[in-house]
Design an enzyme around this catalytic site. Structure first.
Site, PDB file in Angstrom:
ATOM      1  N   MET A   1       0.848  -1.172  -0.258  1.00 19.67           N
ATOM      2  CA  MET A   1      -0.136   0.060  -0.023  1.00 19.67           C
ATOM      3  C   MET A   1       0.726   1.144  -0.134  1.00 19.67           C
ATOM      4  SD  MET A   1      -2.853   0.760   2.955  1.00 19.67           S
ATOM      5  CE  MET A   1      -2.268  -0.641   3.571  1.00 19.67           C
ATOM      6  N   ASP A 351      -1.999  -5.756   6.299  1.00 19.92           N
ATOM      7  CA  ASP A 351      -1.089  -5.446   4.849  1.00 19.92           C
ATOM      8  C   ASP A 351       0.224  -5.563   5.209  1.00 19.92           C
ATOM      9  OD1 ASP A 351      -1.598  -3.280   6.654  1.00 19.92           O
ATOM     10  OD2 ASP A 351      -0.678  -1.935   5.039  1.00 19.92           O
ATOM     11  N   GLU A 352       1.035  -5.665   4.317  1.00 19.48           N
ATOM     12  CA  GLU A 352       2.636  -5.579   4.171  1.00 19.48           C
ATOM     13  C   GLU A 352       3.069  -6.174   5.247  1.00 19.48           C
ATOM     14  OE1 GLU A 352       2.755  -1.374   1.527  1.00 19.48           O
ATOM     15  OE2 GLU A 352       2.867  -1.316   3.821  1.00 19.48           O
ATOM     16  N   ALA A 353       2.806  -7.331   5.648  1.00 17.98           N
ATOM     17  CA  ALA A 353       3.298  -8.000   6.815  1.00 17.98           C
ATOM     18  C   ALA A 353       4.502  -8.664   6.086  1.00 17.98           C
ATOM     19  CB  ALA A 353       2.433  -9.021   7.596  1.00 17.98           C
TER      20      ALA A 353
END
Length: 552
Positions: A1, A351-353
């Site tokens: 994101m 998100d974005e882990a």
């Protein structure tokens, strides 16, 4: 994101359908899609001042029938509300204040239609009968005639939305004539949101309340608050006090940051609710958690707290999935946030882990989702949850873009087919932190430039293959604040693009027409100026200030 990417994206989905509505001087019965109402591409009109009153409304209503004499506003006009209904009375009092002429007292507000001048004035009516069933929970009807302006709805929320429409019809300075005719209106989507990230840069309660007022007048009904991230933790959690005290004392660029008390948060929720805006809090996990990890060493797998972070990189932090203490922490935080939040939803990020292995991510999200449910809330998460195991009823928020991989899109489509509603926030259309063009000072450009037309010119009901309109809960315009530190920067990026997202969420698909929308957007110039909104005067829009000193 928020990962920087370099690509160029150009897409224009142009609907060859006419927008809504007529008003004085327009055909007597105009609805979205009725080409006889004219516009920039029909009738040669190219300026906002060329539009009839009902054609200027934003969002565009479902149906507007203009014609006949209207209602003359005067200093003694009475606003009549539902007897004994405090909520409707409050709506009437706010309308009275909004219509106050400079130097004059607000219009009088009376309960009921009895007494002197009964049936005249501005009448607010609740009607749950068969004749209003088409209005639904948020719709309304507005009738303007010489005797009165009558606003009818099944719920107070519908009356509130009717009032926002009336405010756009009221002449400058609250005097003159409300054009004669009828509007019948209701939203296309139940969820019409905006997100504000107060984690990267801190914003105060009063600043957020200002944004709520700006959004509510265009029928946005959800405020998603991104409360935690690597750079700061913005809400006091009583069971883990160092989160706000230490984790809140930083932000991008090394500023002092800040955090809200529990009462601060309650005040934002209360203020928003009185404007029929539901607050959705987000506690991002298992990634975007450096502020928490810096606050409590024991949350780290190695027991060592990292330094607080003031940069803009993403994907490097993760809660320690293998520690049972992590889940006690998650339980405490989500329990306290749920207790403070009367709304239906609790957003858990996801998100974005990148620092969490896929199997660990799925296991962690399983437990986090169960915790949300245990405290009576419905899960919302970014669309990466579709690649794990979304819990029954979980809502997915899509933030992808035109270059997002087909496999990722297919996971979201499969989740939608399985019954999971989707909120659409495509980064290359709805992300308000994207620059308008290369000259824009604040903002990012990893999803490409997003000019005003691109923010408006897409169809949520047909955007994602395999996600039909029936699976779309609504739309949301996120504003991430890596580069946004002031209200002026916030408003410059949000306005006017957030108005396009508001219209996509409210207006019927048949109303979608860029040529007509840009004129209706231009018709908002005086309104935005009067409210001191530092909006971007895009060259795509023929901005004009209508005559008069102050729109309501």
């Amino acid at each position: 994101m928020r990962v920087l990417r370099t690509f160029g994206v150009l897409l224009a989905l142009v609907a060859a359908v006419s927008c809504t509505a007529a008003g004085g001087g327009s055909p007597a019965d105009a609805k979205p899609g009725d080409a006889s109402t004219g516009g920039a591409s029909a009738g040669g009109r190219s300026r906002a001042v060329d539009l009839a009153p009902y054609e200027r409304l934003l969002p565009a209503p479902v149906s507007a029938q203009g014609g006949g004499p209207g209602y003359e506003l005067a200093p003694g006009t009475v606003i009549r509300t539902v007897p004994g209904h405090a909520e409707v009375r409050r709506i009437g009092e706010r309308l009275a204040e909004a219509l106050r002429a400079p130097g004059a007292p607000p219009l009088p507000v009376a309960d009921g239609s009895g007494g002197p001048g009964a049936g005249s004035g501005i009448v607010l009516r609740l009607d749950g009968g068969e004749g209003t069933r088409e209005l639904g929970e948020e719709g309304y009807r507005l009738d303007s005639a010489p005797a009165a302006v009558t606003l009818t709805a099944r719920t107070p929320a519908g009356l509130f939305h009717a009032v926002q429409t009336l405010r756009q019809l009221v002449p400058a300075a609250g005097r003159g004539t409300v054009p004669g005719g009828r509007i019948t209106d209701r939203p296309r989507f139940a969820y019409r949101g905006a997100m504000l990230d107060i984690a990267r840069h801190f914003f105060t309660v009063e600043q957020v309340k200002r944004y709520v007022d700006q959004l509510a007048q265009y029928k946005v009904n959800t405020l998603h608050l991104h409360l935690t991230d690597d750079q700061g933790w913005r809400l006091d959690i009583a069971s883990w006090p160092r989160l706000a005290a230490y984790g809140g004392a930083s932000e991008v660029g090394g500023g002092p940051g800040g955090a809200w008390t529990r009462d601060d948060y309650r005040e934002v929720v209360r203020y928003a609710a009185e404007r029929y805006v539901e607050v959705v809090p987000e506690i991002d996990m298992p990634g975007h958690t450096n502020a928490a990890l810096a606050s409590y060493a024991e949350l780290n797998c190695d027991g060592k707290a990292p330094e607080r972070y003031t940069g803009t990189k993403v994907g490097f932090s993760s809660l320690c999935v293998g520690k049972e203490l992590t889940y006690a922490f998650v339980d405490d935080v989500l329990r306290e946030v749920a207790e403070l939040t009367p709304g239906r939803y609790l957003h858990i990020g996801g998100d974005e882990a990148n620092a969490t292995p896929a199997a660990d991510y799925a296991a962690f999200m399983d437990r986090a989702q169960r915790t949300v449910a245990a405290y009576g809330k419905r899960v919302v998460a970014w669309h990466q949850l579709a690649g794990a195991r979304p819990a029954p009823g979980a809502v997915l928020q899509w933030w992808g873009h035109d270059r997002t991989a087909a496999a990722e899109r297919a996971k979201v489509a499969a989740a939608a087919k399985a019954g999971h509603p989707v909120i659409l926030s495509p980064a290359d259309h709805a992300y308000l932190d994207m620059k308008y063009d290369k000259a824009t000072k604040p903002g990012l450009a990893w999803a490409g430039y997003v000019p005003v037309r691109r923010a408006y010119d897409w169809d949520p009901g047909a955007y994602l293959d395999g996600v039909p309109e029936s699976s779309v809960l609504g739309v949301e315009a996120p504003l991430w604040t890596e580069t946004v530190a002031t209200v002026a920067d916030l408003e410059h990026l949000a306005f006017p693009r957030v108005l396009g997202i508001a219209e996509l969420g409210w207006s019927p698909a048949t109303a979608h027409d860029w040529d007509r929308y840009r004129l209706r957007l231009a018709a908002q110039t005086a309104r935005l100026d009067a409210q001191g909104i530092a909006f971007h005067r895009s060259p795509e829009v023929p901005w004009e200030t209508p005559p008069g000193s102050r729109p309501a």
